[in-house]
Design a protein around this motif. Structure first.
Motif, mmCIF file in Angstrom:
data_model
loop_
_atom_site.group_PDB
_atom_site.id
_atom_site.type_symbol
_atom_site.label_atom_id
_atom_site.label_comp_id
_atom_site.label_asym_id
_atom_site.label_seq_id
_atom_site.Cartn_x
_atom_site.Cartn_y
_atom_site.Cartn_z
ATOM 1 N N VAL A 16 0.981 -1.310 -0.323
ATOM 2 C CA VAL A 16 0.135 -0.343 0.037
ATOM 3 C C VAL A 16 0.920 1.490 0.691
ATOM 4 C CG1 VAL A 16 -1.907 -0.920 1.275
ATOM 5 C CG2 VAL A 16 -0.297 -0.579 2.152
ATOM 6 N N THR A 17 -0.153 2.191 -0.010
ATOM 7 C CA THR A 17 0.921 3.680 -0.676
ATOM 8 C C THR A 17 0.217 5.149 0.480
ATOM 9 O OG1 THR A 17 1.878 3.041 -3.171
ATOM 10 C CG2 THR A 17 2.009 4.865 -2.342
ATOM 11 N N ASP A 18 1.229 5.770 0.542
ATOM 12 C CA ASP A 18 -0.706 6.782 1.375
ATOM 13 C C ASP A 18 -0.118 7.241 0.348
ATOM 14 O OD1 ASP A 18 -0.446 9.044 2.521
ATOM 15 O OD2 ASP A 18 1.440 9.554 3.770
ATOM 16 N N MET A 19 -2.143 7.452 -0.241
ATOM 17 C CA MET A 19 -2.386 8.734 -0.884
ATOM 18 C C MET A 19 -2.862 10.044 -1.563
ATOM 19 S SD MET A 19 -3.855 6.290 -3.762
ATOM 20 C CE MET A 19 -1.938 5.943 -4.009
ATOM 21 N N ARG A 20 -1.177 10.267 -0.540
ATOM 22 C CA ARG A 20 -1.718 12.233 -0.661
ATOM 23 C C ARG A 20 -0.240 12.453 -1.149
ATOM 24 N NH1 ARG A 20 -1.420 12.613 6.077
ATOM 25 N NH2 ARG A 20 0.063 10.649 6.420
ATOM 26 N N LYS A 21 0.463 11.968 -1.167
ATOM 27 C CA LYS A 21 1.804 11.524 -1.931
ATOM 28 C C LYS A 21 1.297 12.244 -3.174
ATOM 29 C CE LYS A 21 4.826 8.751 -0.444
ATOM 30 N NZ LYS A 21 5.739 9.670 0.999
ATOM 31 N N GLY A 25 6.136 12.873 -4.451
ATOM 32 C CA GLY A 25 6.618 11.534 -3.269
ATOM 33 C C GLY A 25 6.620 10.784 -4.402
ATOM 34 N N GLY A 48 -3.908 2.369 -2.551
ATOM 35 C CA GLY A 48 -4.370 2.879 -1.433
ATOM 36 C C GLY A 48 -4.593 1.873 -0.394
ATOM 37 N N ARG A 49 -4.759 1.905 1.095
ATOM 38 C CA ARG A 49 -4.294 1.136 1.994
ATOM 39 C C ARG A 49 -6.025 0.588 1.859
ATOM 40 N NH1 ARG A 49 -2.097 -0.155 6.027
ATOM 41 N NH2 ARG A 49 -0.585 1.091 6.103
ATOM 42 N N ARG A 50 -7.233 1.346 1.246
ATOM 43 C CA ARG A 50 -8.457 0.629 1.158
ATOM 44 C C ARG A 50 -8.787 -0.176 0.199
ATOM 45 N NH1 ARG A 50 -11.789 5.775 2.437
ATOM 46 N NH2 ARG A 50 -11.847 6.052 0.498
ATOM 47 N N LYS A 55 -3.697 5.471 -8.282
ATOM 48 C CA LYS A 55 -2.480 6.384 -8.934
ATOM 49 C C LYS A 55 -1.356 5.940 -9.972
ATOM 50 C CE LYS A 55 -3.342 10.359 -5.522
ATOM 51 N NZ LYS A 55 -2.571 11.326 -4.679
ATOM 52 N N SER A 68 -5.624 9.446 -11.340
ATOM 53 C CA SER A 68 -6.305 8.559 -10.317
ATOM 54 C C SER A 68 -7.393 8.373 -10.882
ATOM 55 C CB SER A 68 -5.973 9.165 -9.173
ATOM 56 O OG SER A 68 -7.194 10.363 -9.144
#
Length: 115
Positions: A16-21, A25, A48-50, A55, A68
């Motif tokens: 998983v990746t932090d989708m705020r990037k 990032g 993302g995690r969910r 992206k 995205s």
């Protein structure tokens, strides 16, 4: 659909990746974690995690493109390793973006013999 040139590879970032990037990032993840060149022209896909948001970052020769997609229902099918990368064909990427299980697509019926 993203116009994928014939020689372009598609890489999924497992886990998983932090989708705020954003651009910077995700490019850093491509370079540092996936050990790839973010300016190679290949597509790099992150989830993302969910599992309902992905992206895609792509260098088109002039600049970075960031796509995205969020599914309103269901989750994107993702490989099980928590780290590393997985290579996909452009056809598998199309299935992934449509929410189809790209790992085991059902093929159409094929005749056993001619005539």
């Amino acid at each position: 659909m993203i116009p994928v040139p014939a020689s372009t590879k598609v890489w999924l970032a497992a886990g998983v990746t932090d989708m705020r990037k954003g651009f910077n990032g995700l490019s850093a993840l491509v370079q540092d974690v996936l050990k790839q060149d973010p300016f190679s022209g290949h597509l790099f896909v992150f989830r993302g995690r969910r599992g309902d948001l992905i992206k895609v970052i792509w260098w088109d020769g002039q600049g970075a493109c960031l796509f995205s997609k969020r599914l309103e229902k269901g989750r994107f099918v993702w490989p099980s390793p928590s780290t590393g990368k997985v290579s996909l064909s452009p056809a598998q990427l199309s299935m992934l973006l449509e929410g189809i299980d790209w790992r085991m697509p059902e093929r159409t019926w094929r005749p056993l013999k001619a005539g």
